[in-house]
Structures are given as C-alpha cells and as structure tokens.
Design an enzyme around this catalytic site. Structure first.
Site, PDB file in Angstrom:
ATOM      1  N   SER A 172       0.894  -1.442   0.140  1.00 46.71           N
ATOM      2  CA  SER A 172      -0.018  -0.002  -0.169  1.00 46.71           C
ATOM      3  C   SER A 172       0.936   1.194   0.001  1.00 46.71           C
ATOM      4  O   SER A 172       2.102   1.374   0.499  1.00 46.71           O
ATOM      5  CB  SER A 172      -0.824   0.174   1.232  1.00 46.71           C
ATOM      6  N   TYR A 221      -2.424  -0.886  10.802  1.00 52.07           N
ATOM      7  CA  TYR A 221      -2.558  -1.364   9.108  1.00 52.07           C
ATOM      8  C   TYR A 221      -1.441  -1.065   8.838  1.00 52.07           C
ATOM      9  O   TYR A 221      -0.938  -1.878   7.949  1.00 52.07           O
ATOM     10  CB  TYR A 221      -3.806  -0.983   8.918  1.00 52.07           C
ATOM     11  N   LYS A 280       1.797  -3.282   6.613  1.00 50.60           N
ATOM     12  CA  LYS A 280       2.416  -3.380   5.090  1.00 50.60           C
ATOM     13  C   LYS A 280       4.062  -2.937   5.254  1.00 50.60           C
ATOM     14  O   LYS A 280       4.555  -3.630   4.473  1.00 50.60           O
ATOM     15  CB  LYS A 280       1.537  -2.261   4.419  1.00 50.60           C
TER      16      LYS A 280
END
Length: 339
Positions: free
Chosen positions: A125, A150, A154
């Site tokens: 991302s 989150y 990544k």
C-alpha cells in the site's frame, strides 16, 4: 500454471482471479470469508466460464497452511491479499491486525521457502509513504513511520519478504504498493462489497446516491490543495488487477534483475474529494447530498503516484479513467441493490 490467490474473494482479489483465468492460469482461491461474500465466487465463474478451485481456510492456522501446500505441490506462484484492511479498526484492535496480517504472511512464506522455485506477489500500500515530502511519489521516497497498525503491517510485511528473499535465492517476490482502487468489473458481476460502514470514498458516494446513506461526509475543506479537500490517486480496480498479472509473468519468465522489488501502482494523477464527487455527478446524472465536516485524524493531505518504474520495468500502465471507474462503481451499486 497453478496460482494461489489468498483473499481471492475480496474486492481486489476477485478481479485478479478473473484476469488470471482469462490469461489461462489455473487458480486456487483461499479465503476465510471474514470480509467476503461467497456469491463473488459465482460472479467469477460467470465472467470467465471457468470455476476456480476454492478452499475455505483461515491462514492463521499454521497446520492448515502446511496441509494445503502438501496437497498442492505444483503451485507456481502465490498472490497474497489475505489481510485485514480497516485503518480505524487496526487502531482499536492492533493485535488482531498483527496476527492476521503478519502471521499469515510468515506461514505462507515458510511453505514457499521449501520449494525449488517460488514466486510471490504481495499486496502492499501507498500508506508506507505516509505524507510524502514530494509529489508525485516515487519508489525512492522514504518509508515514514506508520500512521496506524494497518500501515505498519504493510511496512513490516515488505521487510519480512525482503529479508526472506535475501537468504532464499529460489524465492522471487514483488510488492505492489497500491494507491486507491475503485470501480468494478464491466459485467457488474463482481465489485466492491464492504461489510458494514464503508471505509473508502467511492462506496460511500454510491450508497449516498442510492439513498442508503442520507448524506456524504467530506472530511475537511481546509487542506492546502486547490479546492481545500484531500487529494488521492484513484485507480480502476481492473487496471490494478492487470498489474498483478504482468508482475507475475515477469517473475515466471525470470525477467527481473533481482529476486525482490517493489512498484507503485496508481494512475499518476491526483484527484481531490470534490473532484471525485463532481465527476460522479457528471457521469451518472445523480446529485449527491454532501456536507463538509471536520478532518479525520491520520488523513494525509495528498498522495499520488509516480508510475515511471512500473511502466519501464513491468511494461504496465493504466488504461481506464476516473470517469470509467465511477461509472462502473455506480453500475455495480445499482446491480447489487436493485436500484
């Protein structure tokens, strides 16, 4: 060739499965259905005329992962989407995110490490960049401290893959750093199907247009941008899906200069929230009831990609426009709601 797509019934995963099957790959989908609808499987089959293999499995169960790869010894590649992805939820429940997004990655890589050759694509991302210092964002931009658990998963996920590739020459991997995927397949048989309150702008727009939501909240109009609203790079999910197929083919043909690399996957163009709202109204003829509200904590001002590396190394670039994506998202919303 047999390709495993984890999280293959999700929004991006399902579109990748379609593109893979249309290119002649045999696909095995793994999904625990925690954030996906089994009906998506029927949509994939109807679009392609091919019914993919499907195993309902939670990749957090290491024994199940070992068992899967012992039964599927002929896997040529894995495209890994299976992960939790809501920023707000990750702040509230970080351990869920670290378990679901990192343990599952480790277990899959442990099995691929055992193979003579293995190919792996990671769903990363643009959140890894945070608020980048310069626009458009190149792959040379520094990875900033994550704004959420989150985002951190990544960053850590990419680090894990890079570390494993360094000591595992038989493992070839690519991380694709997505910007903002929107839209749906032109058939309207698969698309974005958020469970509960959507986290992303376009489903909120389409649900407002159908009357499911009374009003669209636009978070902040005092950003240092031309119209005061935040800017993002919105990419049609079909273009994004095609990037995975191109990247996979590069790995399978051994055309990469190293066994690990990463790429921005976006359009190269930034659009503000109000520009997206106006574009939606233009292509659909629907007026949106929206209201400016306070900024959301953690939102960056702007983020859009420099896609030169993906074009030069992978030979990939977008073909579809923002208007194409919004029109397809609206058609999908109408289809699933019977509007």
């Amino acid at each position: 060739m047999k390709i495993v797509v984890t999280g293959g019934l999700g929004f991006i995963g399902s579109h990748v499965v379609v593109e893979l099957q249309q290119k002649g790959f045999e696909v095995v989908i793994i999904d625990n259905l925690s954030n996906a609808d089994k009906n998506v499987f029927n949509g994939i089959s109807e679009i392609t005329g091919i019914t993919p293999l499907f195993e309902e499995m939670d990749l957090r169960d290491k024994a199940s992962v070992i068992d899967f790869f012992s039964r599927h010894t002929d896997v040529d590649g894995v495209i890994h989407f299976a992960a939790s992805k809501a920023v707000g939820e990750s702040v509230e429940n970080p351990l869920l995110y670290y378990e679901n997004n990192l343990n599952t990655l480790v277990y899959v890589l442990q099995e691929l490490q055992k193979k003579d050759t293995a190919n792996f694509i990671f769903s990363s991302s643009c959140t890894v960049y945070g608020q980048a210092d310069q626009m458009p964002i190149t792959e040379n931009a520094p990875v900033k401290p994550a704004e959420s658990p989150y985002g951190n998963t990544k960053q850590i996920g990419e680090e894990i893959i890079q570390d494993v590739c360094r000591v595992t020459p038989n493992l070839n991997a690519i991380a694709l750093r997505y910007f903002n995927p929107i839209g749906s397949h032109e058939s309207s048989l698969i698309g974005e199907l958020p469970i509960g309150t959507p986290q992303n702008l376009v489903p909120l727009i389409t649900q407002t247009a159908t009357g499911q939501r009374e009003q669209l909240s636009v978070y902040g109009d005092d950003y240092p941008t031309p119209d005061g609203t935040a800017i993002r790079d919105y990419i049609h999910v079909v273009d994004l899906a095609k990037a995975h197929v191109v990247a996979l083919q590069k790995l399978l043909k051994r055309e990469m200069s190293s066994n690990y690399d990463f790429f921005n996957i976006g359009t190269g163009k930034g659009s503000s929230v109000l520009e997206v709202v106006n574009a939606f109204e233009k292509v659909t003829g629907e007026k949106l009831n929206y209201k400016i509200v306070a900024r959301r904590p953690g939102d960056v001002v702007e983020a859009y990609a420099n896609t030169t590396k993906a074009k030069e190394v992978l030979g990939w670039q977008t073909e579809l426009t923002l208007e194409d994506a919004l029109a397809s998202a609206w058609k999908w919303e109408q289809n699933i709601r019977g509007y």
